[in-house]
Design a protein around this motif. Structure first.
Motif, PDB file in Angstrom:
ATOM      1  N   CYS A   1       7.333  15.240  -8.224  1.00  8.41           N
ATOM      2  CA  CYS A   1       6.113  14.829  -7.530  1.00  8.41           C
ATOM      3  C   CYS A   1       6.280  13.469  -6.857  1.00  8.41           C
ATOM      4  CB  CYS A   1       4.932  14.821  -8.501  1.00  8.41           C
ATOM      5  SG  CYS A   1       4.381  16.497  -8.934  1.00  8.41           S
ATOM      6  N   ILE A   2       7.062  12.589  -7.477  1.00  2.00           N
ATOM      7  CA  ILE A   2       7.332  11.297  -6.847  1.00  2.00           C
ATOM      8  C   ILE A   2       8.035  11.503  -5.509  1.00  2.00           C
ATOM      9  CG2 ILE A   2       8.750   9.199  -7.004  1.00  2.00           C
ATOM     10  CD1 ILE A   2       8.048   9.129  -9.996  1.00  2.00           C
ATOM     11  N   ARG A   3       9.014  12.413  -5.461  1.00  2.00           N
ATOM     12  CA  ARG A   3       9.723  12.696  -4.207  1.00  2.00           C
ATOM     13  C   ARG A   3       8.755  13.248  -3.160  1.00  2.00           C
ATOM     14  NH1 ARG A   3      13.769  14.659  -7.655  1.00  2.00           N
ATOM     15  NH2 ARG A   3      13.102  16.797  -7.301  1.00  2.00           N
ATOM     16  N   GLN A   4       7.871  14.155  -3.593  1.00  2.00           N
ATOM     17  CA  GLN A   4       6.899  14.742  -2.671  1.00  2.00           C
ATOM     18  C   GLN A   4       5.973  13.673  -2.091  1.00  2.00           C
ATOM     19  OE1 GLN A   4       6.689  18.176  -1.755  1.00  2.00           O
ATOM     20  NE2 GLN A   4       8.704  18.079  -2.703  1.00  2.00           N
ATOM     21  N   ILE A   5       5.510  12.774  -2.952  1.00  2.00           N
ATOM     22  CA  ILE A   5       4.603  11.705  -2.496  1.00  2.00           C
ATOM     23  C   ILE A   5       5.354  10.723  -1.599  1.00  2.00           C
ATOM     24  CG2 ILE A   5       3.176   9.765  -3.249  1.00  2.00           C
ATOM     25  CD1 ILE A   5       2.619  11.395  -5.830  1.00  2.00           C
ATOM     26  N   GLN A   6       6.566  10.351  -2.008  1.00  2.00           N
ATOM     27  CA  GLN A   6       7.343   9.373  -1.236  1.00  2.00           C
ATOM     28  C   GLN A   6       7.678   9.892   0.164  1.00  2.00           C
ATOM     29  OE1 GLN A   6       8.194   6.284  -1.786  1.00  2.00           O
ATOM     30  NE2 GLN A   6       7.889   5.940  -3.968  1.00  2.00           N
ATOM     31  N   SER A   7       7.703  11.205   0.337  1.00  2.00           N
ATOM     32  CA  SER A   7       7.990  11.765   1.658  1.00  2.00           C
ATOM     33  C   SER A   7       6.855  11.472   2.640  1.00  2.00           C
ATOM     34  CB  SER A   7       8.214  13.283   1.562  1.00  2.00           C
ATOM     35  OG  SER A   7       7.003  13.962   1.278  1.00  2.00           O
ATOM     36  N   CYS A   8       5.688  11.067   2.134  1.00  2.00           N
ATOM     37  CA  CYS A   8       4.544  10.722   2.991  1.00  2.00           C
ATOM     38  C   CYS A   8       4.516   9.235   3.346  1.00  2.00           C
ATOM     39  CB  CYS A   8       3.231  11.091   2.299  1.00  2.00           C
ATOM     40  SG  CYS A   8       3.065  12.842   1.907  1.00  2.00           S
ATOM     41  N   HIS A   9       5.484   8.476   2.836  1.00  2.00           N
ATOM     42  CA  HIS A   9       5.546   7.032   3.079  1.00  2.00           C
ATOM     43  C   HIS A   9       5.840   6.749   4.546  1.00  2.00           C
ATOM     44  CE1 HIS A   9       6.186   2.867   2.641  1.00  2.00           C
ATOM     45  NE2 HIS A   9       7.473   2.867   2.344  1.00  2.00           N
ATOM     46  N   LYS A  10       5.082   5.859   5.159  1.00  2.00           N
ATOM     47  CA  LYS A  10       5.260   5.546   6.571  1.00  2.00           C
ATOM     48  C   LYS A  10       6.453   4.620   6.788  1.00  2.00           C
ATOM     49  CE  LYS A  10       0.564   6.327   8.191  1.00  2.00           C
ATOM     50  NZ  LYS A  10       0.938   7.398   9.149  1.00  2.00           N
ATOM     51  N   GLN A  11       7.205   4.907   7.827  1.00  2.00           N
ATOM     52  CA  GLN A  11       8.371   4.074   8.151  1.00  2.00           C
ATOM     53  C   GLN A  11       7.944   2.681   8.598  1.00  2.00           C
ATOM     54  OE1 GLN A  11      10.500   6.373  11.064  1.00  2.00           O
ATOM     55  NE2 GLN A  11      11.566   7.590   9.514  1.00  2.00           N
ATOM     56  N   ASN A  12       6.801   2.589   9.263  1.00  2.00           N
ATOM     57  CA  ASN A  12       6.289   1.301   9.725  1.00  2.00           C
ATOM     58  C   ASN A  12       4.861   1.114   9.207  1.00  2.00           C
ATOM     59  OD1 ASN A  12       5.623  -1.071  11.038  1.00  2.00           O
ATOM     60  ND2 ASN A  12       5.302  -0.089  13.023  1.00  2.00           N
ATOM     61  N   PRO A  13       4.711   0.627   7.986  1.00  2.00           N
ATOM     62  CA  PRO A  13       3.373   0.506   7.399  1.00  2.00           C
ATOM     63  C   PRO A  13       2.465  -0.489   8.120  1.00  2.00           C
ATOM     64  CG  PRO A  13       5.088   0.332   5.722  1.00  2.00           C
ATOM     65  CD  PRO A  13       5.753   0.214   7.039  1.00  2.00           C
ATOM     66  N   ALA A  14       3.035  -1.331   8.971  1.00  2.00           N
ATOM     67  CA  ALA A  14       2.244  -2.353   9.665  1.00  2.00           C
ATOM     68  C   ALA A  14       1.858  -1.940  11.088  1.00  2.00           C
ATOM     69  CB  ALA A  14       3.014  -3.670   9.696  1.00  2.00           C
ATOM     70  N   TYR A  15       1.948  -0.632  11.401  1.00  2.00           N
ATOM     71  CA  TYR A  15       1.692  -0.219  12.789  1.00  2.00           C
ATOM     72  C   TYR A  15       0.226  -0.400  13.195  1.00  2.00           C
ATOM     73  CZ  TYR A  15      -0.483   4.235  11.359  1.00  2.00           C
ATOM     74  OH  TYR A  15      -1.317   5.193  10.824  1.00  2.00           O
ATOM     75  N   LEU A  16      -0.671  -0.516  12.220  1.00  2.00           N
ATOM     76  CA  LEU A  16      -2.088  -0.761  12.522  1.00  2.00           C
ATOM     77  C   LEU A  16      -2.470  -2.230  12.316  1.00  2.00           C
ATOM     78  CD1 LEU A  16      -3.738   2.387  10.839  1.00  2.00           C
ATOM     79  CD2 LEU A  16      -3.444   1.973  13.289  1.00  2.00           C
ATOM     80  N   TRP A  17      -1.476  -3.090  12.146  1.00  2.00           N
ATOM     81  CA  TRP A  17      -1.759  -4.504  11.884  1.00  2.00           C
ATOM     82  C   TRP A  17      -2.050  -5.223  13.192  1.00  2.00           C
ATOM     83  CZ3 TRP A  17      -2.586  -6.494   7.159  1.00  2.00           C
ATOM     84  CH2 TRP A  17      -2.724  -7.894   7.051  1.00  2.00           C
ATOM     85  N   LYS A  18      -3.283  -5.126  13.636  1.00  2.00           N
ATOM     86  CA  LYS A  18      -3.694  -5.746  14.894  1.00  2.00           C
ATOM     87  C   LYS A  18      -5.179  -6.047  14.825  1.00  2.00           C
ATOM     88  CE  LYS A  18      -3.329  -1.031  16.613  1.00  2.00           C
ATOM     89  NZ  LYS A  18      -2.502  -0.132  17.406  1.00  2.00           N
ATOM     90  N   GLN A  19      -5.581  -7.016  15.623  1.00  2.00           N
ATOM     91  CA  GLN A  19      -6.980  -7.428  15.653  1.00  2.00           C
ATOM     92  C   GLN A  19      -7.835  -6.330  16.317  1.00  2.00           C
ATOM     93  OE1 GLN A  19      -8.042  -9.913  13.973  1.00  2.00           O
ATOM     94  NE2 GLN A  19      -6.041 -10.802  13.518  1.00  2.00           N
ATOM     95  N   PRO A  20      -9.126  -6.231  15.976  1.00  2.00           N
ATOM     96  CA  PRO A  20      -9.895  -7.211  15.192  1.00  2.00           C
ATOM     97  C   PRO A  20      -9.777  -7.049  13.668  1.00  2.00           C
ATOM     98  CG  PRO A  20     -11.340  -5.485  15.988  1.00  2.00           C
ATOM     99  CD  PRO A  20      -9.993  -5.198  16.573  1.00  2.00           C
TER     100      PRO A  20
END
Length: 221
Positions: A32-51
Motif C-alpha cells: 500500500c505504501i508503494r501504491q500511495i507513493q505512486s501518487c506523489h507529485k514530482q513538483n510539489p511546489a507547482y501551485l506555490w504562487k500568489q495570492p
C-alpha cells in the motif's frame, strides 16, 4: 523448534494493514505504501504562487483517496501522522522557501465534529510534518467556531458564504507571532476553507506564508 515458534509469534503479533488487511508491523504494508507513493507529485511546489501559495504532496485519487478515507472515517489516525512525515520530507527536498522559519497551524475542525471523530486529521498531519521539519507546531493556533455543512455540493460562492467568520485566533496565538504561519490540511480543493483561515490571520496582521496539504484535486503535475 524455537525458531519456528518465534516466526509464528512474530506473524501473530503483526497487525493488519488498514487498507488491504495484509499483515504488517508498520502503519501501512509495503504494497500500500508503494501504491500511495505512486501518487506523489514530482513538483510539489507547482501551485506555490500568489495570492495563496500551496504546497501539495500528491494527487487526490486512487490509493491516496482510499488512505485519507480510512484516516477520517475508519478511525485510523496513524495514517495522518505518516502522511505528515511524507509531506515534511517532501517540503525539505522541494521547499520553495527553505530558509524561511514558520509556525505550523493545522486547519481546525469544529469541536463537536472533532469529538465525534476523536481527532483532527490536519493536526495529526501537522504533527508528523513538524517532527520531520523541526518547525514549531501551534496545534491550537486557530479555532473553528462555526459548524458548517459539507462543502463538496456547494458552489464557490456558497462555500465562501458558509465559511464566513468560521474561524478565530486560537489560544496558542494569544501572543501575536513575529514569523509567518504555514497552514496544514489534508486535501486542497477550491481553497475556500484555507482562504477563510488566511482572512482570520490577516485581520490580526499575521502573515501567512502558504498552505501545505497532503493532496489536491488539481490535475496538473
Amino acid at each position: 523448534m524455537m525458531k519456528i515458534f518465534q516466526n509464528f509469534l512474530s506473524l501473530f503479533l503483526k497487525s493488519s494493514c488498514p487498507l488491504c488487511q495484509r499483515p504488517t508491523d508498520k502503519e501501512l504494508c509495503p504494497y500500500c505504501i508503494r501504491q500511495i507513493q505512486s501518487c506523489h507529485k514530482q513538483n510539489p511546489a507547482y501551485l506555490w504562487k500568489q495570492p495563496l501559495p500551496i504546497f501539495v504532496w500528491g494527487s487526490y485519487g486512487g490509493a491516496v483517496k482510499r488512505a485519507i478515507a480510512a484516516l477520517k472515517y475508519e478511525n485510523q489516525p496513524q495514517i495522518g501522522y505518516v502522511f505528515g512525515q511524507w509531506l515534511g520530507e517532501s517540503w525539505l527536498l522541494h521547499s520553495p522557501q527553505p530558509q524561511q522559519q514558520v509556525l505550523v497551524v493545522p486547519i481546525p475542525m469544529h469541536p463537536k465534529k472533532q469529538k465525534q471523530r476523536g481527532f483532527n486529521q490536519a493536526a495529526l498531519i501537522a504533527e508528523g510534518f513538524c517532527n520531520v521539519t523541526g518547525y514549531k507546531l501551534k496545534v491550537n493556533g486557530l479555532e473553528r467556531i462555526k459548524e458548517t455543512e459539507a462543502l463538496f455540493n456547494l458552489s464557490p460562492a456558497e462555500r465562501r458564504e458558509t465559511l464566513a467568520d468560521a474561524f478565530i485566533l486560537g489560544k496558542d496565538l494569544r501572543r501575536l507571532p513575529n514569523i509567518p504561519i504555514l497552514l496544514v490540511d489534508d486535501i486542497y480543493t477550491t481553497g475556500a476553507t484555507v482562504k477563510a483561515a488566511v482572512k482570520t490571520f490577516e485581520q490580526h496582521q499575521i502573515k501567512v506564508l502558504g498552505v501545505a496539504a497532503v493532496a489536491t484535486t488539481n490535475k496538473q503535475k
